[in-house]
Design a protein around this motif. Structure first.
Motif, short mmCIF file in Angstrom:
data_model
loop_
_atom_site.label_atom_id
_atom_site.label_comp_id
_atom_site.label_asym_id
_atom_site.label_seq_id
_atom_site.Cartn_x
_atom_site.Cartn_y
_atom_site.Cartn_z
N ASN A 163 38.90 28.95 42.90
CA ASN A 163 37.90 28.61 44.07
C ASN A 163 37.88 27.19 44.50
O ASN A 163 36.90 26.56 44.70
N CYS A 251 39.46 38.78 38.29
CA CYS A 251 39.12 37.26 38.49
C CYS A 251 40.33 36.55 38.71
O CYS A 251 41.50 37.03 38.22
N GLU A 260 31.72 35.03 35.08
CA GLU A 260 31.42 34.21 36.37
C GLU A 260 31.49 35.16 37.69
O GLU A 260 30.65 34.92 38.69
N LEU A 261 31.91 36.32 37.46
CA LEU A 261 32.10 37.11 38.79
C LEU A 261 30.55 37.70 39.08
O LEU A 261 30.31 38.40 40.14
N TYR A 262 29.73 37.66 38.00
CA TYR A 262 28.60 38.47 38.17
C TYR A 262 27.30 37.37 37.97
O TYR A 262 26.33 37.43 38.96
N SER A 264 27.48 33.90 38.17
CA SER A 264 27.44 32.43 38.97
C SER A 264 26.41 32.74 40.28
O SER A 264 26.13 33.87 40.53
N ASN A 267 27.55 34.70 43.25
CA ASN A 267 27.58 36.21 43.00
C ASN A 267 26.38 36.94 43.02
O ASN A 267 26.29 37.84 43.35
N ASN A 270 24.84 37.16 46.26
CA ASN A 270 25.50 38.33 47.06
C ASN A 270 24.78 39.55 46.67
O ASN A 270 24.53 40.52 47.43
N TYR A 271 24.36 39.73 45.36
CA TYR A 271 23.99 40.96 44.79
C TYR A 271 22.20 41.06 45.41
O TYR A 271 21.83 42.10 46.05
#
Length: 383
Positions: A163, A251, A260-262, A264, A267, A270-271
């Motif tokens: 990213n 990833c 990191e996908l969960y 950070s 993320n 977003n949840y």
């Protein structure tokens, strides 16, 4: 004879830098330095006199209660050197100056320009302007640059951080070396945070600790035996890309289910927004959770679950005494840390024979500039 002379000179320099390294953290008397370093009082006295003559240290406050000749503690001389610290992050760049004693003299944050080249030129313009108007110390010791990894620190190149496409393969060290005649050091941002924590934060209370830098990504820095591990590799330690769900999404690093996908901040937000669209930042989540808002409490609980899995993996690999949370995640972190401690009580293997501290970073203000600047001091004392 030549070899003996060389060895004596090398030993002298090592002892001088050993003294400087201890004074980075706190002022000490000559007697205290002798005790800490294991050198004789006479050696410390000679080293102190040489460092005082070179202007690297100065005498600080008088030692109270001492009988006889008045003595003073020794401390680093802030007027001898200054460092430039530059933190290149995904959302912004922090730029500043720090003196040899660790005081930030100037700090600012700029938003990223369209290209890396434009951003670097803007940073250079700001630095030159401030250098012309600020009353800076005697000499520029070097420039420290931090960025998310992976990095090629030997060549000074940002490689391919997830990213961060606009900065792929940018030689940031080469850019600044053209403009400044001093050492320029590039290091992983989370590793630099851990190093700064060792010198200026709560890390100096621990021989072994891991710092988790959680904001737009999830980075990590390790201090083992009081030293950064590994130093100048550029890849950091990549706990953020340790899988916490083997059946999770792909990833950009190539692994599945990376932490990191969960965990950070983008993320976990977003949840949270799926539960309540008003949870637009981590600060809002925490503030609402402390008030007892159910959706916000759910988000903090979920973050603690993700991080507890990651920390369990870390603890089952490394024998560390403390996990330090830094970055956005450290905001009003008591609630999150409380949840983490409850989950970890039953998880990592060594829980019955050793305790684990989980603490927020002690470096709150201007942390990116401080971390980048301490890279220069670390290089100076270990060159």
């Amino acid at each position: 004879m030549a070899r003996k002379t060389l060895n004596a000179a090398s030993m002298k320099m090592r002892n001088q830098k050993k003294v400087i390294e201890n004074l980075i953290m706190t002022p000490y008397s000559r007697a205290e330095l002798a005790r800490i370093t294991g050198l004789t009082r006479a050696s410390i006295s000679n080293i102190a006199d040489e460092l005082l003559a070179d202007g690297l240290i100065k005498e600080g406050e008088p030692i109270l209660g001492k009988v006889g000749r008045k003595s003073h503690v020794l401390e680093l001389n802030p007027n001898r050197y200054y460092m430039i610290g530059i933190d290149i992050a995904r959302d912004a760049c922090h730029i500043g100056f720090m003196d040899f004693k660790g005081t930030v003299l100037y700090s600012t944050c700029i938003t990223m320009e369209q290209s890396a080249a434009d951003t670097l030129n803007l940073i250079l313009t700001i630095l030159k302007k401030q250098m012309s108007v600020l009353d800076l110390p005697k000499e520029l010791l070097g420039i420290g640059i931090t960025a998310p990894g992976p990095l090629n620190t030997q060549e000074g190149i940002i490689l391919t951080p997830p990213n961060f496409e606009n900065w792929f393969h940018v030689n940031v060290v080469g850019f600044f070396k053209k403009e400044f005649h001093c050492p320029v050091i590039l290091e992983n941002n989370a590793s630099a945070r851990a190093l700064a924590e060792k010198y200026k934060g709560i890390g100096n209370q621990y021989t072994n600790f891991v710092e988790l830098l959680i904001d737009t990504g999830l980075g990590s820095g390790i201090i083992l035996g009081g030293s950064l591990y590994p130093f100048s590799s550029g890849f950091g330690n990549n706990f953020g890309h340790m899988s916490i769900d083997f059946d999770g999404p792909l990833c950009k690093c190539g692994n599945l289910g990376c932490a990191e996908l969960y965990a950070s901040i983008p993320n976990i937000l977003n949840y949270g927004k799926k539960l309540d669209p008003h949870l637009i930042s981590w600060n809002v989540v925490i503030d609402e959770a402390i008030k007892g808002t159910p959706a916000a409490l759910n988000v903090v609980e979920k973050e603690s679950e993700y991080l507890s899995v990651l920390i369990t993996n870390i603890m089952n690999i490394l024998d560390v005494e403390c996990i330090i949370l830094s970055g956005t995640i450290a905001y009003r972190s008591e609630l999150l840390i409380g949840m983490l401690k409850k989950k970890l009580k039953t998880r990592y293997l060594s829980r019955d024979c050793k305790s684990l501290e989980i603490l927020p970073s002690a470096i709150k203000k201007e942390a990116p500039v401080i971390a980048a600047s301490y890279l220069v001091i670390e290089k100076f004392i270990h060159i």
